[in-house]
Design an enzyme around this catalytic site. Structure first.
Site, PDB file in Angstrom:
ATOM      1  N   THR A  36       0.824  -1.209   0.000  1.00  0.00           N
ATOM      2  CA  THR A  36       0.000   0.000   0.000  1.00  0.00           C
ATOM      3  C   THR A  36       0.859   1.259   0.000  1.00  0.00           C
ATOM      4  O   THR A  36       1.884   1.339   0.671  1.00  0.00           O
ATOM      5  CB  THR A  36      -0.910   0.001   1.239  1.00  0.00           C
ATOM      6  OG1 THR A  36      -1.717  -1.160   1.210  1.00  0.00           O
ATOM      7  CG2 THR A  36      -1.786   1.230   1.277  1.00  0.00           C
ATOM      8  N   GLY A  44       2.404  -2.945   8.253  1.00  0.00           N
ATOM      9  CA  GLY A  44       2.632  -3.230   9.665  1.00  0.00           C
ATOM     10  C   GLY A  44       4.055  -3.697   9.908  1.00  0.00           C
ATOM     11  O   GLY A  44       4.664  -4.356   9.070  1.00  0.00           O
ATOM     12  N   GLU A  47      -6.008  -4.969   3.390  1.00  0.00           N
ATOM     13  CA  GLU A  47      -6.050  -6.053   2.398  1.00  0.00           C
ATOM     14  C   GLU A  47      -7.237  -5.914   1.438  1.00  0.00           C
ATOM     15  O   GLU A  47      -7.783  -6.888   0.958  1.00  0.00           O
ATOM     16  CB  GLU A  47      -6.092  -7.426   3.077  1.00  0.00           C
ATOM     17  CG  GLU A  47      -4.957  -7.672   4.043  1.00  0.00           C
ATOM     18  CD  GLU A  47      -3.603  -7.318   3.463  1.00  0.00           C
ATOM     19  OE1 GLU A  47      -3.386  -7.546   2.256  1.00  0.00           O
ATOM     20  OE2 GLU A  47      -2.751  -6.799   4.195  1.00  0.00           O
TER      21      GLU A  47
END
Length: 603
Positions: free
Chosen positions: A140, A179, A421
């Site tokens: 992303t 993350g 996601e």
């Protein structure tokens, strides 16, 4: 032990352990789960009483400590750290924190094992499994998330040096949200637009070292950091990343399917969607995660509603909140939904394992099917679970506003799932391309002169509605089929059938407008549905506490004062309040520094 909860458990019409074993997949699976859980619940390092009173930096530090303890525990108990190892999944699943091992073991390692050549796997997988490197998955970007084809990060092949040069050409190409990127990882699998011989061949995956393995400092050309506080996942260092002429060897492009030869020739994969298999895995996991989160919230709210008494209905009679039909209508459908999603999660895991093995052997026919169903169910279950968890929190009344309730933490960690996601509206639209009933609408729009993309956009609302309806139908169907396959005593089957029927009828009632508009049901039939729901609420009431007990959540996992097994709510709340950092001294320093001056002033 609360007398109310003792009575609830005594009055249950089925054996609680039988349902626990049924949900776990049998007595042996329950034994394995409890054995694994004991390793966590008996290790003090995995639990802090002051967890909800720590700063973000303290929480991150604590999560890294837990990370280390988890690795040591796995080594000690000889538990292989793999995302597809059931014992490892059980172990991580009972730790009540998101810890940095998640993406390292999951998307980072699985991307390499799924998309890397044998040589690449031999090099990188041992490093990852032995924690010689820490990795994440960086896809992303600041301006692009679900629209993967629009990512701007580039990887340009230099055939003279046989290297790829990675760049973030614009501010919007900054990797954003991965993350465990901000402070933890020293490597990443990065999604970038592949350029070779001045031609772009779309998104491909590259292994990139980000930090020095000796001092953890960013390497030249790497700008990296944490994106700041978020709503939930406060143990996770979601990060940003910019690359300025970062060179990597040609061998760091994952080349199991697509390849770039030393001379710079591009060899395409049989199916371009194999590059997104790592995302599919996470979507599958999120279906099961939604079930567990909603089951946790339902456990807290139903236990508390059984303990709490509210409003006299007759002199001296103050009923349990759970006796009110309005409370039952809030909570029992959430309980039914948690069970339905649990069975859907089991189906998705089985389907993923089956299709994944086919993909690994080169059979790619079922890839589109897996993509479609995982997209739809990920969207539907995370949307529904998020809304249901908030229903559970509100059903706890005023005390539901306190962090002592425990549901806030569940909600905060589920809420991001509706966008990560794949943003859910986009996921519904991807699933909708499997729904035949939408084709007529698209054909009408195309006949009116619209092109394919314009027609798809115009029909978007109907497409999303169709996808939701399809997902709901699929879950109801799978729920009933799953129950049919299970061996249960008649008493348990009766309870489970009532809950399943509640789920199905509640879904019809919630979407009554669609059933009326389509002509599938009449108003009189819908009235029968409402009457059936009232009957089912009454049937579920007697066993509601016993059913949530069967989820078998340890108090150390739930971390809820309202939902603790013993139901000693008020003593726990009082002690919780006394432990607040603001109560460490009789007079807080702010009084001397500010309030006292105001009291003495002549303002």
């Amino acid at each position: 032990m609360s007398e109310s909860l003792q009575t609830e458990r005594k009055n249950a019409t089925f054996n609680i352990k039988e349902l626990t074993d049924t949900l776990n997949g049998g007595p042996e699976e329950t034994r394995k789960r409890k054995q694994i859980e004991s390793l966590v619940f008996n290790t003090p390092a995995f639990h802090r009483q002051d967890r909800f009173q720590l700063s973000r930096e303290e929480i991150y530090d604590y999560s890294i400590k837990v990370y280390g303890e988890l690795i040591k525990l796995c080594k000690k108990e000889n538990i292989e750290i793999r995302y597809d190892n059931p014992d490892y999944v059980r172990l991580v699943g009972c730790i009540p924190e998101e810890i940095p091992v998640g993406l390292h073991v999951g998307m980072f390692s699985s991307s390499i094992s799924d998309q890397g050549t044998e040589e690449q796997q031999k090099k990188w997988i041992p490093l990852a499994r032995n924690f010689k490197i820490f990795g994440t998955y960086a896809q992303t970007e600041l301006a692009h998330g679900t629209f993967v084809r629009g990512l701007e990060t580039t990887a340009t092949y230099d055939e003279s040096k046989q290297e790829f040069i990675l760049n973030s050409p614009t501010i919007t190409s900054t990797k954003w949200w991965p993350g465990f990127l901000g402070r933890t990882s020293n490597h990443a699998v990065i999604a970038a637009q592949l350029y070779t011989k001045s031609k772009c061949y779309g998104i491909h995956m590259f292994i990139v070292q980000l930090r020095d393995l000796k001092d953890h400092k960013p390497l030249p050309g790497v700008t990296i950091g944490d994106i700041g506080d978020k709503f939930g996942f406060d143990t996770v260092d979601n990060g940003f990343l910019r690359l300025d002429n970062v060179h990597i060897p040609r061998e760091n492009m994952l080349m199991k399917y697509a390849k770039v030869t030393p001379e710079g020739k591009y060899l395409p994969p049989t199916n371009a969607k194999v590059a997104y298999s790592a995302m599919t895995l996470i979507r599958v996991v999120l279906v099961r995660g939604s079930a567990k989160a909603l089951a946790s919230a339902s456990t807290i709210a139903i236990r508390y509603s059984a303990v709490r008494h509210q409003t006299e209905t007759a002199p001296g009679k103050e009923p349990q909140v759970l006796d009110y039909v309005t409370q039952q209508y809030k909570l029992f459908p959430q309980l039914a939904t948690a069970l339905a999603f649990g069975f859907a999660g089991n189906y998705m895991i089985d389907t993923f394992n089956k299709i994944h093995s086919e993909i690994s052997s080169g059979q790619l026919d079922a890839l589109s099917e897996l993509h479609g169903i995982s997209s739809g169910l990920k969207a539907y279950t995370t949307d529904t679970a998020t809304a249901g968890i908030e229903v559970c929190r509100r059903a706890c009344g005023g005390h539901g506003y306190s962090n002592a309730c425990g549901i806030q933490h569940i909600y905060a960690n589920v809420l991001p799932c509706v966008t990560l996601e794949g943003e859910n509206t986009v996921m519904y639209l991807q699933a909708a391309s499997k729904v035949i009933s939408t084709i007529k609408r698209l054909e009408q729009l195309r006949r009116s002169g619209m092109d394919q993309d314009e027609a798809w956009n115009t029909a978007g609302i109907e497409l999303v509605q169709a996808a939701k309806a399809h997902c709901h139908y699929f879950i109801v169907k799978n729920y009933l089929r799953s129950l049919e396959k299970l061996n249960m005593t008649p008493s348990l089957r009766k309870v489970m059938n009532s809950i399943a029927l509640l789920y199905g009828n509640y879904g019809i009632d919630e979407n009554a407008g669609d059933f009326l508009e389509s002509g599938f049901m009449t108003g009189e039939q819908l009235n029968l549905v409402k009457a059936k729901i009232l009957q089912l609420l009454s049937e579920v009431r007697r066993n509601a506490v016993a059913v949530v007990d069967a989820f078998d959540f340890d108090d150390k996992y739930l971390r809820s004062i309202l939902g603790a097994y013993d139901g000693d709510v008020y003593n726990r709340l009082y002690n919780w309040a006394k432990s607040s950092p603001l109560n460490k001294t009789e007079v807080h320093s702010s009084y001397t520094e500010y309030l006292q001056q105001l009291l003495k002033s002549k303002l």
